[in-house]
Motif scaffolding. Structure first.
Motif, PDB file in Angstrom:
ATOM      1  N   MET A   1      -7.167  29.095   6.214  1.00 52.67           N
ATOM      2  CA  MET A   1      -5.952  29.211   6.975  1.00 52.67           C
ATOM      3  C   MET A   1      -5.582  30.685   7.056  1.00 52.67           C
ATOM      4  SD  MET A   1      -2.211  27.589   6.278  1.00 52.67           S
ATOM      5  CE  MET A   1      -2.455  26.095   7.175  1.00 52.67           C
ATOM      6  N   ASP A   2      -5.284  31.162   8.242  1.00 55.68           N
ATOM      7  CA  ASP A   2      -4.860  32.539   8.443  1.00 55.68           C
ATOM      8  C   ASP A   2      -3.385  32.668   8.118  1.00 55.68           C
ATOM      9  OD1 ASP A   2      -7.356  33.289   9.298  1.00 55.68           O
ATOM     10  OD2 ASP A   2      -6.934  32.831  11.395  1.00 55.68           O
ATOM     11  N   ALA A   3      -3.034  33.753   7.440  1.00 53.08           N
ATOM     12  CA  ALA A   3      -1.641  33.968   7.053  1.00 53.08           C
ATOM     13  C   ALA A   3      -1.380  35.453   6.945  1.00 53.08           C
ATOM     14  CB  ALA A   3      -1.337  33.286   5.726  1.00 53.08           C
ATOM     15  N   SER A   4      -0.110  35.815   7.002  1.00 48.02           N
ATOM     16  CA  SER A   4       0.263  37.202   6.758  1.00 48.02           C
ATOM     17  C   SER A   4       0.941  37.259   5.391  1.00 48.02           C
ATOM     18  CB  SER A   4       1.213  37.709   7.836  1.00 48.02           C
ATOM     19  OG  SER A   4       2.469  37.090   7.716  1.00 48.02           O
ATOM     20  N   VAL A   5       0.619  38.299   4.645  1.00 45.59           N
ATOM     21  CA  VAL A   5       1.167  38.473   3.307  1.00 45.59           C
ATOM     22  C   VAL A   5       2.078  39.682   3.333  1.00 45.59           C
ATOM     23  CG1 VAL A   5       0.623  38.866   0.888  1.00 45.59           C
ATOM     24  CG2 VAL A   5      -0.919  37.505   2.290  1.00 45.59           C
ATOM     25  N   ASN A   6       3.328  39.477   2.947  1.00 47.55           N
ATOM     26  CA  ASN A   6       4.309  40.560   2.910  1.00 47.55           C
ATOM     27  C   ASN A   6       4.661  40.845   1.460  1.00 47.55           C
ATOM     28  OD1 ASN A   6       4.481  40.516   5.754  1.00 47.55           O
ATOM     29  ND2 ASN A   6       5.925  38.831   5.650  1.00 47.55           N
ATOM     30  N   PHE A   7       4.454  42.091   1.033  1.00 47.19           N
ATOM     31  CA  PHE A   7       4.816  42.509  -0.308  1.00 47.19           C
ATOM     32  C   PHE A   7       6.208  43.110  -0.246  1.00 47.19           C
ATOM     33  CE2 PHE A   7       0.226  42.528  -0.280  1.00 47.19           C
ATOM     34  CZ  PHE A   7      -0.079  41.898  -1.472  1.00 47.19           C
ATOM     35  N   GLN A   8       7.133  42.596  -1.059  1.00 48.83           N
ATOM     36  CA  GLN A   8       8.505  43.062  -1.043  1.00 48.83           C
ATOM     37  C   GLN A   8       8.725  44.059  -2.164  1.00 48.83           C
ATOM     38  OE1 GLN A   8      10.588  39.347  -1.249  1.00 48.83           O
ATOM     39  NE2 GLN A   8      10.126  38.827   0.879  1.00 48.83           N
ATOM     40  N   LEU A   9       9.772  44.871  -2.040  1.00 48.76           N
ATOM     41  CA  LEU A   9      10.026  45.926  -3.014  1.00 48.76           C
ATOM     42  C   LEU A   9      10.362  45.386  -4.398  1.00 48.76           C
ATOM     43  CD1 LEU A   9      12.061  48.448  -0.862  1.00 48.76           C
ATOM     44  CD2 LEU A   9       9.694  48.623  -1.600  1.00 48.76           C
ATOM     45  N   ASN A  10      10.940  44.200  -4.475  1.00 44.85           N
ATOM     46  CA  ASN A  10      11.299  43.643  -5.783  1.00 44.85           C
ATOM     47  C   ASN A  10      10.110  42.999  -6.494  1.00 44.85           C
ATOM     48  OD1 ASN A  10      10.954  41.356  -4.278  1.00 44.85           O
ATOM     49  ND2 ASN A  10      13.000  40.534  -4.603  1.00 44.85           N
ATOM     50  N   VAL A  16       3.121  33.815   4.845  1.00 43.80           N
ATOM     51  CA  VAL A  16       3.557  33.018   5.988  1.00 43.80           C
ATOM     52  C   VAL A  16       2.335  32.697   6.846  1.00 43.80           C
ATOM     53  CG1 VAL A  16       5.068  32.959   7.990  1.00 43.80           C
ATOM     54  CG2 VAL A  16       5.777  34.212   5.955  1.00 43.80           C
ATOM     55  N   PRO A  17       2.108  31.402   7.151  1.00 40.73           N
ATOM     56  CA  PRO A  17       0.986  31.070   8.031  1.00 40.73           C
ATOM     57  C   PRO A  17       1.168  31.686   9.412  1.00 40.73           C
ATOM     58  CG  PRO A  17       1.822  29.118   6.931  1.00 40.73           C
ATOM     59  CD  PRO A  17       2.779  30.223   6.649  1.00 40.73           C
ATOM     60  N   CYS A  18       0.070  32.052  10.038  1.00 46.15           N
ATOM     61  CA  CYS A  18       0.120  32.632  11.377  1.00 46.15           C
ATOM     62  C   CYS A  18       0.550  31.557  12.392  1.00 46.15           C
ATOM     63  CB  CYS A  18      -1.254  33.191  11.752  1.00 46.15           C
ATOM     64  SG  CYS A  18      -1.690  34.618  10.744  1.00 46.15           S
ATOM     65  N   PRO A  19       1.092  31.987  13.533  1.00 49.08           N
ATOM     66  CA  PRO A  19       1.613  31.016  14.511  1.00 49.08           C
ATOM     67  C   PRO A  19       0.566  30.023  14.997  1.00 49.08           C
ATOM     68  CG  PRO A  19       2.357  33.226  15.057  1.00 49.08           C
ATOM     69  CD  PRO A  19       1.398  33.363  13.921  1.00 49.08           C
ATOM     70  N   TRP A  20      -0.708  30.407  15.096  1.00 48.74           N
ATOM     71  CA  TRP A  20      -1.714  29.473  15.580  1.00 48.74           C
ATOM     72  C   TRP A  20      -2.114  28.436  14.528  1.00 48.74           C
ATOM     73  CZ3 TRP A  20      -2.545  34.751  15.204  1.00 48.74           C
ATOM     74  CH2 TRP A  20      -3.348  35.160  14.144  1.00 48.74           C
ATOM     75  N   GLU A  21      -1.558  28.546  13.332  1.00 46.34           N
ATOM     76  CA  GLU A  21      -1.830  27.574  12.271  1.00 46.34           C
ATOM     77  C   GLU A  21      -0.702  26.554  12.121  1.00 46.34           C
ATOM     78  OE1 GLU A  21      -4.593  27.416  10.714  1.00 46.34           O
ATOM     79  OE2 GLU A  21      -5.504  29.382  10.889  1.00 46.34           O
ATOM     80  N   ASP A  22       0.248  26.504  13.073  1.00 47.59           N
ATOM     81  CA  ASP A  22       1.405  25.617  12.955  1.00 47.59           C
ATOM     82  C   ASP A  22       1.041  24.143  12.933  1.00 47.59           C
ATOM     83  OD1 ASP A  22       3.209  27.633  12.753  1.00 47.59           O
ATOM     84  OD2 ASP A  22       3.754  27.643  14.882  1.00 47.59           O
ATOM     85  N   ASP A  23      -0.050  23.748  13.541  1.00 48.44           N
ATOM     86  CA  ASP A  23      -0.405  22.334  13.604  1.00 48.44           C
ATOM     87  C   ASP A  23      -1.016  21.820  12.302  1.00 48.44           C
ATOM     88  OD1 ASP A  23      -2.629  23.918  13.945  1.00 48.44           O
ATOM     89  OD2 ASP A  23      -3.649  22.491  15.272  1.00 48.44           O
ATOM     90  N   LYS A  24      -1.349  22.715  11.359  1.00 50.28           N
ATOM     91  CA  LYS A  24      -1.958  22.301  10.090  1.00 50.28           C
ATOM     92  C   LYS A  24      -0.871  22.111   9.036  1.00 50.28           C
ATOM     93  CE  LYS A  24      -6.264  24.674  10.984  1.00 50.28           C
ATOM     94  NZ  LYS A  24      -7.151  25.747  10.570  1.00 50.28           N
ATOM     95  N   GLN A  25      -1.056  21.100   8.206  1.00 51.55           N
ATOM     96  CA  GLN A  25      -0.109  20.834   7.137  1.00 51.55           C
ATOM     97  C   GLN A  25      -0.789  21.126   5.803  1.00 51.55           C
ATOM     98  OE1 GLN A  25       1.620  16.972   7.352  1.00 51.55           O
ATOM     99  NE2 GLN A  25       3.138  17.405   5.798  1.00 51.55           N
ATOM    100  N   VAL A  26      -0.142  21.914   4.965  1.00 49.57           N
ATOM    101  CA  VAL A  26      -0.733  22.335   3.701  1.00 49.57           C
ATOM    102  C   VAL A  26      -0.399  21.345   2.586  1.00 49.57           C
ATOM    103  CG1 VAL A  26      -0.829  24.197   2.004  1.00 49.57           C
ATOM    104  CG2 VAL A  26      -0.632  24.726   4.424  1.00 49.57           C
ATOM    105  N   THR A  27       0.824  20.832   2.565  1.00 52.65           N
ATOM    106  CA  THR A  27       1.232  19.874   1.537  1.00 52.65           C
ATOM    107  C   THR A  27       1.537  18.538   2.201  1.00 52.65           C
ATOM    108  OG1 THR A  27       3.575  20.425   1.676  1.00 52.65           O
ATOM    109  CG2 THR A  27       2.240  21.742   0.173  1.00 52.65           C
ATOM    110  N   ASN A  28       2.007  17.602   1.422  1.00 59.91           N
ATOM    111  CA  ASN A  28       2.309  16.273   1.946  1.00 59.91           C
ATOM    112  C   ASN A  28       3.713  16.185   2.542  1.00 59.91           C
ATOM    113  OD1 ASN A  28       3.783  16.432  -0.368  1.00 59.91           O
ATOM    114  ND2 ASN A  28       3.071  14.515  -1.236  1.00 59.91           N
ATOM    115  N   GLY A  29       4.286  17.299   2.921  1.00 58.43           N
ATOM    116  CA  GLY A  29       5.606  17.317   3.524  1.00 58.43           C
ATOM    117  C   GLY A  29       6.706  17.762   2.580  1.00 58.43           C
TER     118      GLY A  29
END
Length: 134
Positions: A1-10, A16-29
């Motif tokens: 699954m393609d995703a973007s990883v954002n590292f925060q200062l804290n 966050v999954p990429c927009p073209w991965e919206d149709d895939k479900q990672v967990t059971n809801g």
């Protein structure tokens, strides 16, 4: 699954999954929580390693459940005696727990407790093993 990883200062990471991965479900809801350790290299390469939770298996085995109660038994321990693995039955305990919401009130809680305690005692009578009460 393609995703973007954002590292925060804290020190947090947001994946966050990429927009073209919206149709895939990672967990059971539902939201799933994991315990683990995260290692981040200087170049951003990240590894997530889960803790060894329950590497010996669960501590209790559920034998019987009611609406507000549960009968659980500790799992048998295994030890070695002169190189042989043996089952140690002297360390098994049976626990009966009840959890009633506070909003039920005292009268309803007592009535439900009596019903479920009778149900659990009838379960104990059906077991072939001898139960020693201390």
């Amino acid at each position: 699954m393609d995703a973007s990883v954002n590292f925060q200062l804290n020190g947090n990471m947001l994946i966050v999954p990429c927009p073209w991965e919206d149709d895939k479900q990672v967990t059971n809801g539902e939201r799933v929580r994991y315990r683990g350790g995260i290692e981040v290299d200087a170049d951003g390469r990240t590894r997530v390693k889960r803790y060894k939770v329950g590497s010996k298996g669960p501590l209790h085995e559920t034998l019987y459940e009611t609406a507000h109660g549960a009968v659980k038994m500790t799992r048998p321990l295994y030890g070695s005696s002169r190189g042989k693995r043996q089952r140690r039955k002297d360390h098994e305990f049976v626990y009966v727990t009840f959890k009633f919401p506070k909003k039920y009130g005292l009268a309803l809680t007592k009535a439900l407790y009596e019903e479920e305690a009778d149900e659990i005692m009838s379960y104990f009578k059906t077991r072939k093993e001898e139960t020693l009460w201390k």
